[in-house]
Write a protein that holds these residues in place. Structure first.
Motif, PDB file in Angstrom:
ATOM      1  N   ALA A  94     -24.050 -91.399 -18.656  1.00 39.02           N
ATOM      2  CA  ALA A  94     -22.841 -91.715 -18.249  1.00 39.02           C
ATOM      3  C   ALA A  94     -21.901 -91.309 -20.016  1.00 39.02           C
ATOM      4  O   ALA A  94     -21.177 -90.492 -19.976  1.00 39.02           O
ATOM      5  CB  ALA A  94     -22.726 -92.824 -17.734  1.00 39.02           C
ATOM      6  N   ASN A  95     -22.854 -91.959 -21.254  1.00 42.32           N
ATOM      7  CA  ASN A  95     -21.976 -91.425 -22.434  1.00 42.32           C
ATOM      8  C   ASN A  95     -22.231 -89.799 -22.678  1.00 42.32           C
ATOM      9  O   ASN A  95     -21.151 -89.261 -22.983  1.00 42.32           O
ATOM     10  CB  ASN A  95     -23.125 -92.306 -23.193  1.00 42.32           C
ATOM     11  N   ALA A  96     -23.010 -89.296 -22.242  1.00 39.24           N
ATOM     12  CA  ALA A  96     -23.520 -87.990 -22.698  1.00 39.24           C
ATOM     13  C   ALA A  96     -22.641 -87.500 -22.032  1.00 39.24           C
ATOM     14  O   ALA A  96     -21.808 -86.014 -22.705  1.00 39.24           O
ATOM     15  CB  ALA A  96     -25.334 -87.517 -22.372  1.00 39.24           C
ATOM     16  N   ARG A  97     -22.643 -87.049 -20.912  1.00 42.14           N
ATOM     17  CA  ARG A  97     -21.773 -86.206 -19.918  1.00 42.14           C
ATOM     18  C   ARG A  97     -20.430 -86.926 -20.265  1.00 42.14           C
ATOM     19  O   ARG A  97     -19.480 -85.871 -20.568  1.00 42.14           O
ATOM     20  CB  ARG A  97     -22.058 -86.773 -18.183  1.00 42.14           C
ATOM     21  N   ARG A  98     -19.460 -88.138 -20.729  1.00 38.98           N
ATOM     22  CA  ARG A  98     -18.440 -88.179 -20.463  1.00 38.98           C
ATOM     23  C   ARG A  98     -18.300 -87.702 -22.534  1.00 38.98           C
ATOM     24  O   ARG A  98     -17.087 -86.676 -22.625  1.00 38.98           O
ATOM     25  CB  ARG A  98     -18.403 -89.455 -21.251  1.00 38.98           C
ATOM     26  N   GLU A  99     -19.619 -87.454 -23.758  1.00 39.48           N
ATOM     27  CA  GLU A  99     -19.169 -86.814 -25.008  1.00 39.48           C
ATOM     28  C   GLU A  99     -18.911 -85.196 -24.921  1.00 39.48           C
ATOM     29  O   GLU A  99     -18.715 -84.965 -24.906  1.00 39.48           O
ATOM     30  CB  GLU A  99     -20.131 -86.788 -25.593  1.00 39.48           C
ATOM     31  N   SER A 100     -19.323 -84.372 -24.200  1.00 41.59           N
ATOM     32  CA  SER A 100     -19.735 -83.086 -23.578  1.00 41.59           C
ATOM     33  C   SER A 100     -18.494 -83.187 -22.912  1.00 41.59           C
ATOM     34  O   SER A 100     -17.985 -82.017 -23.703  1.00 41.59           O
ATOM     35  CB  SER A 100     -21.262 -83.000 -22.232  1.00 41.59           C
ATOM     36  N   TYR A 101     -17.971 -83.824 -21.471  1.00 44.15           N
ATOM     37  CA  TYR A 101     -16.277 -83.109 -21.205  1.00 44.15           C
ATOM     38  C   TYR A 101     -15.348 -83.665 -22.106  1.00 44.15           C
ATOM     39  O   TYR A 101     -14.264 -82.003 -22.279  1.00 44.15           O
ATOM     40  CB  TYR A 101     -16.175 -83.603 -20.249  1.00 44.15           C
ATOM     41  N   ALA A 102     -15.531 -84.569 -22.755  1.00 40.12           N
ATOM     42  CA  ALA A 102     -14.548 -84.439 -24.548  1.00 40.12           C
ATOM     43  C   ALA A 102     -14.710 -83.986 -25.282  1.00 40.12           C
ATOM     44  O   ALA A 102     -13.978 -83.376 -26.058  1.00 40.12           O
ATOM     45  CB  ALA A 102     -14.831 -85.904 -24.803  1.00 40.12           C
ATOM     46  N   GLY A 103     -15.934 -82.946 -25.307  1.00 36.07           N
ATOM     47  CA  GLY A 103     -15.914 -81.682 -27.013  1.00 36.07           C
ATOM     48  C   GLY A 103     -15.700 -80.514 -25.775  1.00 36.07           C
ATOM     49  O   GLY A 103     -15.883 -79.283 -26.632  1.00 36.07           O
ATOM     50  N   GLY A 104     -14.786 -80.762 -24.736  1.00 39.99           N
ATOM     51  CA  GLY A 104     -14.661 -79.012 -24.407  1.00 39.99           C
ATOM     52  C   GLY A 104     -15.270 -79.083 -23.294  1.00 39.99           C
ATOM     53  O   GLY A 104     -15.018 -77.244 -22.649  1.00 39.99           O
ATOM     54  N   ALA A 105     -16.490 -79.238 -22.680  1.00 40.03           N
ATOM     55  CA  ALA A 105     -16.979 -78.704 -22.145  1.00 40.03           C
ATOM     56  C   ALA A 105     -17.097 -78.595 -20.235  1.00 40.03           C
ATOM     57  O   ALA A 105     -16.469 -79.555 -20.546  1.00 40.03           O
ATOM     58  CB  ALA A 105     -18.496 -79.062 -21.871  1.00 40.03           C
ATOM     59  N   ASP A 106     -16.836 -77.357 -19.589  1.00 40.85           N
ATOM     60  CA  ASP A 106     -16.353 -77.809 -18.184  1.00 40.85           C
ATOM     61  C   ASP A 106     -17.234 -78.303 -17.098  1.00 40.85           C
ATOM     62  O   ASP A 106     -17.316 -78.436 -15.642  1.00 40.85           O
ATOM     63  CB  ASP A 106     -16.119 -76.128 -18.028  1.00 40.85           C
ATOM     64  N   ASP A 107     -18.635 -78.140 -17.406  1.00 42.34           N
ATOM     65  CA  ASP A 107     -19.532 -78.317 -16.615  1.00 42.34           C
ATOM     66  C   ASP A 107     -20.946 -78.946 -17.321  1.00 42.34           C
ATOM     67  O   ASP A 107     -21.184 -78.171 -18.783  1.00 42.34           O
ATOM     68  CB  ASP A 107     -20.002 -78.044 -15.700  1.00 42.34           C
ATOM     69  N   TYR A 108     -21.859 -79.493 -16.348  1.00 38.56           N
ATOM     70  CA  TYR A 108     -22.789 -81.031 -17.195  1.00 38.56           C
ATOM     71  C   TYR A 108     -23.789 -80.953 -15.757  1.00 38.56           C
ATOM     72  O   TYR A 108     -23.751 -81.143 -14.932  1.00 38.56           O
ATOM     73  CB  TYR A 108     -21.856 -81.957 -17.852  1.00 38.56           C
ATOM     74  N   LEU A 109     -25.283 -80.142 -16.590  1.00 34.15           N
ATOM     75  CA  LEU A 109     -26.045 -80.455 -15.527  1.00 34.15           C
ATOM     76  C   LEU A 109     -27.773 -80.548 -16.192  1.00 34.15           C
ATOM     77  O   LEU A 109     -27.979 -79.907 -17.757  1.00 34.15           O
ATOM     78  CB  LEU A 109     -26.710 -78.658 -15.678  1.00 34.15           C
ATOM     79  N   ALA A 110     -27.962 -81.679 -15.531  1.00 35.99           N
ATOM     80  CA  ALA A 110     -29.434 -82.368 -16.665  1.00 35.99           C
ATOM     81  C   ALA A 110     -30.433 -81.725 -15.986  1.00 35.99           C
ATOM     82  O   ALA A 110     -30.982 -81.535 -14.638  1.00 35.99           O
ATOM     83  CB  ALA A 110     -29.325 -84.287 -16.059  1.00 35.99           C
ATOM     84  N   LYS A 111     -31.179 -81.760 -17.608  1.00 36.74           N
ATOM     85  CA  LYS A 111     -32.613 -81.211 -16.745  1.00 36.74           C
ATOM     86  C   LYS A 111     -33.580 -82.551 -16.013  1.00 36.74           C
ATOM     87  O   LYS A 111     -33.101 -83.443 -15.803  1.00 36.74           O
ATOM     88  CB  LYS A 111     -33.374 -80.906 -18.153  1.00 36.74           C
ATOM     89  N   PRO A 112     -34.365 -82.048 -14.987  1.00 37.47           N
ATOM     90  CA  PRO A 112     -34.949 -80.419 -14.713  1.00 37.47           C
ATOM     91  C   PRO A 112     -33.547 -80.120 -14.082  1.00 37.47           C
ATOM     92  O   PRO A 112     -32.718 -80.823 -12.698  1.00 37.47           O
ATOM     93  CB  PRO A 112     -35.825 -80.163 -14.237  1.00 37.47           C
ATOM     94  N   PHE A 113     -33.450 -78.926 -13.167  1.00 37.50           N
ATOM     95  CA  PHE A 113     -32.632 -78.140 -11.681  1.00 37.50           C
ATOM     96  C   PHE A 113     -33.121 -77.401 -11.831  1.00 37.50           C
ATOM     97  O   PHE A 113     -33.637 -75.961 -12.193  1.00 37.50           O
ATOM     98  CB  PHE A 113     -30.873 -78.369 -13.175  1.00 37.50           C
ATOM     99  N   SER A 114     -32.238 -76.829 -10.235  1.00 37.23           N
ATOM    100  CA  SER A 114     -32.984 -75.570  -9.638  1.00 37.23           C
ATOM    101  C   SER A 114     -31.837 -74.646 -10.478  1.00 37.23           C
ATOM    102  O   SER A 114     -30.666 -74.528 -10.474  1.00 37.23           O
ATOM    103  CB  SER A 114     -32.858 -76.090  -8.466  1.00 37.23           C
ATOM    104  N   LEU A 115     -32.608 -73.385  -9.674  1.00 37.58           N
ATOM    105  CA  LEU A 115     -32.084 -71.967 -10.511  1.00 37.58           C
ATOM    106  C   LEU A 115     -31.406 -71.729  -9.930  1.00 37.58           C
ATOM    107  O   LEU A 115     -30.218 -71.043 -10.143  1.00 37.58           O
ATOM    108  CB  LEU A 115     -33.008 -71.008 -11.082  1.00 37.58           C
TER     109      LEU A 115
END
Length: 225
Positions: A94-115
């Protein structure tokens, strides 16, 4: 043109991923989904590429050899660049996602993910920008009308096959930038070989006449007036 009347256009994506195998897999998957993809291995390369081209979407790994991928997004936002950015990372908290959005990211996808999921998210991020299409591309005395699918050089109407027009459309959109056979094949949804693409470019070059404006190298093709 799509069924809803929106002109389809090239969507360029920058993937910044230091894992060579994963980066190539992501790039190939997105190209197969119809995107044009540039690949960077670190923040320095990604920043340099953002400086010379306006991408439609940035896909950035957070764990890069020369820093945090989120810093690239922050710098783009500080410079006024609002290009949609999607972070891919193993930091699924949750912290990593919040940090990402606060830094200007529009979306967030955790590994592993499907193409498939990644391609769907990129389409969603780029969808609001699809109306920003340049219907007529001009490179020197060359005019490519994307709506009417007509090509003129020095005012003379040229006859083009579907493949030739598609290849020229991409070259004109990326005028001054090297385009690889694989990128042309992906853009034109053409499963043919690099050799077949080279034949299309040869015919196209002949039709465009003199002086030559398509420059060919071992790595690809460049349209320059």
């Amino acid at each position: 043109m799509s069924d809803d009347g929106v002109v389809a256009r090239t969507v360029w994506v920058l993937v910044c991923e230091d894992d060579e195998q994963l980066g190539e897999r992501v790039a190939d998957g997105l190209r197969g989904a119809g995107f044009i993809v540039d690949l960077a291995r670190n923040l320095a390369d990604a920043g340099a590429q953002c400086g010379v081209r306006l991408y439609d979407c940035l896909i950035v790994d957070r764990g890069l050899p020369d820093g945090d991928g989120l810093d690239l997004v922050r710098r783009q936002r500080e410079s006024g660049n609002r290009t949609p950015a999607l972070l891919i990372t193993a930091r699924d908290s949750a912290n990593a996602r919040r940090e990402s959005y606060a830094g200007g990211a529009d979306d967030y996808l955790a590994k592993p993910f499907s193409l498939g999921e990644l391609a769907a998210r990129v389409r969603a991020l780029c969808a609001p920008r699809r109306t920003q299409v340049t219907p007529v591309l001009t490179v020197g005395d060359l005019v490519v009308d994307r709506l009417r699918r007509r090509v003129r050089r020095s005012g003379v109407l040229l006859t083009m096959t579907t493949r030739e027009f598609c290849a020229l459309e991409l070259l004109a959109t990326r005028a001054g930038t090297l385009v690889t056979p694989a990128e042309i094949a992906a853009f034109c949804s053409d499963p043919t070989s690099a050799g077949a693409i080279d034949e299309v470019i040869t015919r196209l070059d002949r039709k465009l006449g003199e002086p030559a404006i398509i420059h060919t190298s071992a790595a690809g093709y460049l349209l320059h007036a």
